[in-house]
Each structure stands twice: as C-alpha cells, then as structure tokens.
Design a protein around this motif. Structure first.
Motif, PDB file in Angstrom:
ATOM      1  N   LYS A 317      18.185  -3.325  53.112  1.00 56.95           N
ATOM      2  CA  LYS A 317      17.569  -2.714  51.764  1.00 56.95           C
ATOM      3  C   LYS A 317      16.395  -1.812  52.333  1.00 56.95           C
ATOM      4  O   LYS A 317      15.319  -2.146  53.371  1.00 56.95           O
ATOM      5  CB  LYS A 317      16.705  -3.785  51.031  1.00 56.95           C
ATOM      6  N   GLY A 318      16.415  -0.474  51.796  1.00 58.33           N
ATOM      7  CA  GLY A 318      15.630   0.465  52.206  1.00 58.33           C
ATOM      8  C   GLY A 318      15.636   1.225  53.344  1.00 58.33           C
ATOM      9  O   GLY A 318      15.039   2.120  53.674  1.00 58.33           O
ATOM     10  N   MET A 319      16.717   0.986  54.079  1.00 59.32           N
ATOM     11  CA  MET A 319      17.129   1.825  55.286  1.00 59.32           C
ATOM     12  C   MET A 319      18.091   2.449  54.890  1.00 59.32           C
ATOM     13  O   MET A 319      18.874   2.508  53.994  1.00 59.32           O
ATOM     14  CB  MET A 319      17.758   0.589  56.299  1.00 59.32           C
ATOM     15  N   ASP A 320      18.086   3.952  55.462  1.00 64.08           N
ATOM     16  CA  ASP A 320      19.119   4.973  55.710  1.00 64.08           C
ATOM     17  C   ASP A 320      20.267   4.617  56.458  1.00 64.08           C
ATOM     18  O   ASP A 320      20.179   4.784  57.798  1.00 64.08           O
ATOM     19  CB  ASP A 320      18.583   6.051  55.966  1.00 64.08           C
ATOM     20  N   LEU A 321      21.189   4.036  56.040  1.00 62.63           N
ATOM     21  CA  LEU A 321      22.352   3.691  56.997  1.00 62.63           C
ATOM     22  C   LEU A 321      23.033   4.723  57.501  1.00 62.63           C
ATOM     23  O   LEU A 321      24.254   4.519  58.229  1.00 62.63           O
ATOM     24  CB  LEU A 321      23.348   2.513  56.293  1.00 62.63           C
TER      25      LEU A 321
END
Length: 325
Positions: A317-321
C-alpha cells in the motif's frame, strides 16, 4: 565449516503428457470457502512419482490458500525447470540434478535474531505440521504452472529464532558446490544464488517453506531438499536448495538484481503492467495445457500479484509498483 554452511559475509555477492490433476485419492477437497473436490491420484501419475524413488511426504491439504485450477502434469513440473545451478536450458535440471546430495543437509538461521540456530533437514521436516498448498507459479518468461506444494509457512521457522527489532529483511543463501551443481562452473551469475524478502513478506502466510510436491519429497531439480515458494512473485524469487537464512537490517542485493538491475528489481511481484525484460508480461502460457499434448498452449492474461492480490496487496500500500518492481 562445510560447504553447506558457508557464506558468512556482510554484503552478498550475486551468484504437456498424462495429467496428474489426479493427485489425491486418499482425501477429498471440500474447502471451507466452497472449494470443490479435485479428484484422486490416478495409477499412471502415481507410477510417475514412484519411478523417481522419492519418499512420500504426507500433508494436510489447505483449501483456504489453494487454487481450484487444474494442476500441471507431474512430468512437466519435474522436467521443465529454471535452476541455473544445473544449466540454463529448461531440461538441464532434470538431466543433471542427480549429482546433488541432499542428505545430510543443514540450514543455518542467523543474523538479527536472539537465538541463532542450525537446523538439520530432519529437524525442519518435524518443526511444524506439513500443509499442501495448490499454488499458481509464474515465471518471467511468460509461462506458468499450477503445483501442489508441501511445506509450512516460513514464519514457523523464523519464530524459532526470535527476530530482533533490527530484522527488516530476510536473505536466502543457496548451496555453493560446483561439483554437485555443474552450472555453477559457468559465469551466467555470481554464485551462490542469493534472494531476499522484506520481513513482512517473509512472515506472510503465503510464503511457504517447501519440502515436497505431489505427495512426495522434492525432486532435486525442483529445489531439494528445501526451497521457498512465493506464489505472488515471479519464480526466481523462490530460492532453492537453501543452506543459510540471514535476518538483516539492510535490503539484500539479490543475484538477479546484481546481474541485470534494470530488469530484475528486489520485489519482483507479478505485475502485467511492468515488463522490465525485453518482452511483455501481460500474458502467460500454462505449461501442460492445450491441444496436441500442450504443443498449442493458449495464452491467458496475467493477473496482478498472480491472482493473489486479495491476500498480499496490502503489503505494498502506498508504493509505486512500476518503480518498486
């Protein structure tokens, strides 16, 4: 210290066909989540496994985490493999892995832990109840399988050594022995093979410390005697023939990160929208399916997190994958 207990450095260096969907006659598979029965073990498939001379590994089927998709034939699971320690061709591991001696075998668990310890393979086999999980398994070459793996969550082992507050990552070190693993005589990677996880990934119930498949101990070519299986990540993240597990504070430099950093990131989650290699990851080919013995295997769309998003998406959550790939 013998070869199976080596590598104490601070910073790592990178080193279709009769279906056996029929693999459980002895019990039916009626899951608490409405999972339907998958069938029993056919004589032909049973004979295939017996020919390998591998001991049975009883396990309780866990329907909660198991897919109802048709499992890949045993003959494909054990002859179409990525295991560069035995060669880069998919057929090399089944040809050459017979040289690997899996007894005796020791796994050292150390680093940021209160109780570092060495575990013999028999100790690990007795550590926790064996579970069977039917997982989808996805590789970066856009092929996939469905395999009934046997093991238990890695967290069961890590709790034995009591991780400290500094333990933020888990590093896996695999066997270094060019005599037993002839592919290590080639410089395709820096050896030994190294992989890693963030601590919360390692403690997730889907992260399976694995000792068998299809009711038997692992064949050598599938990562014997102990490997990781991480079904939401690409297959290379699931380290095979592990000899050392280190809990560390800093993110490990894994083998493929070191070799091709712009293609292989630390997380390596299955993501159809990111193709760090020079081919698309938007579709995959299921090995062992299709007409003419699998010669014309249909492509299917790749699912985010390999279809395990409901279980693991919260970890990112919140990460730019697209950047943290």
């Amino acid at each position: 210290m013998n070869k199976r207990q080596q590598i104490g450095f601070d910073h790592p260096v990178a080193s279709d066909i009769t279906p056996e969907s029929v693999f459980r006659a002895r019990r039916s598979f009626l899951g608490t989540a409405g999972v339907a029965a998958l069938g029993g073990l056919l004589p032909a498939a049973q004979a295939l496994a017996a020919q390998d001379g591998l001991a049975a590994l009883p396990a309780r089927l866990d329907p909660r985490d198991s897919t109802t998709e048709k499992p890949t034939p045993y003959s494909d699971v054990t002859t179409y493999n990525n295991f560069y320690e035995f060669g880069t061709s998919k057929s090399d591991p089944s040809r050459y892995a017979g040289s690997l001696r899996t007894r005796p075998w020791t796994v050292v668990v150390e680093g940021e832990v209160a109780k570092p310890r060495s575990f013999g393979i028999e100790d690990l086999l007795r550590l926790a109840p064996m579970e069977e999980r039917i997982y989808r398994h996805r590789c970066v070459e856009a092929w996939s399988m469905v395999i009934p793996w046997i093991g238990y969550p890695l967290s069961q082992l890590l709790r034995q050594v009591q991780p400290t507050s500094k333990a933020r990552y888990v590093e896996f070190v695999t066997l270094l022995d060019p005599a037993e693993m002839p592919g290590q005589n080639d410089a395709v990677l820096q050896w030994p093979y190294l992989e890693g996880l963030r601590m919360d990934e390692a403690m997730h119930p889907l992260a399976l410390l694995t000792f068998g498949l299809y009711g038997k101990l692992l064949p050598n070519q599938n990562g014997a005697p102990v490997r990781m299986v991480l079904p939401w990540k690409y297959g290379f993240k699931s380290a095979k023939s592990i000899v050392r597990i280190r809990l560390v504070e800093k993110q490990p430099v894994t083998s493929w990160m070191r070799a091709v950093p712009n293609w292989y990131g630390f997380y390596s989650n299955v993501n159809p929208n990111v193709s760090p290699q020079n081919w698309s990851q938007a579709h995959e080919r299921r090995i062992g399916q299709g007409s003419f013995g699998g010669l014309f295997t249909p492509q299917v769309p790749t699912r985010m997190f390999n279809g395990y998003g409901e279980q693991v998406a919260q970890l990112y959550k919140g990460m730019d994958l697209s950047k943290d790939f």
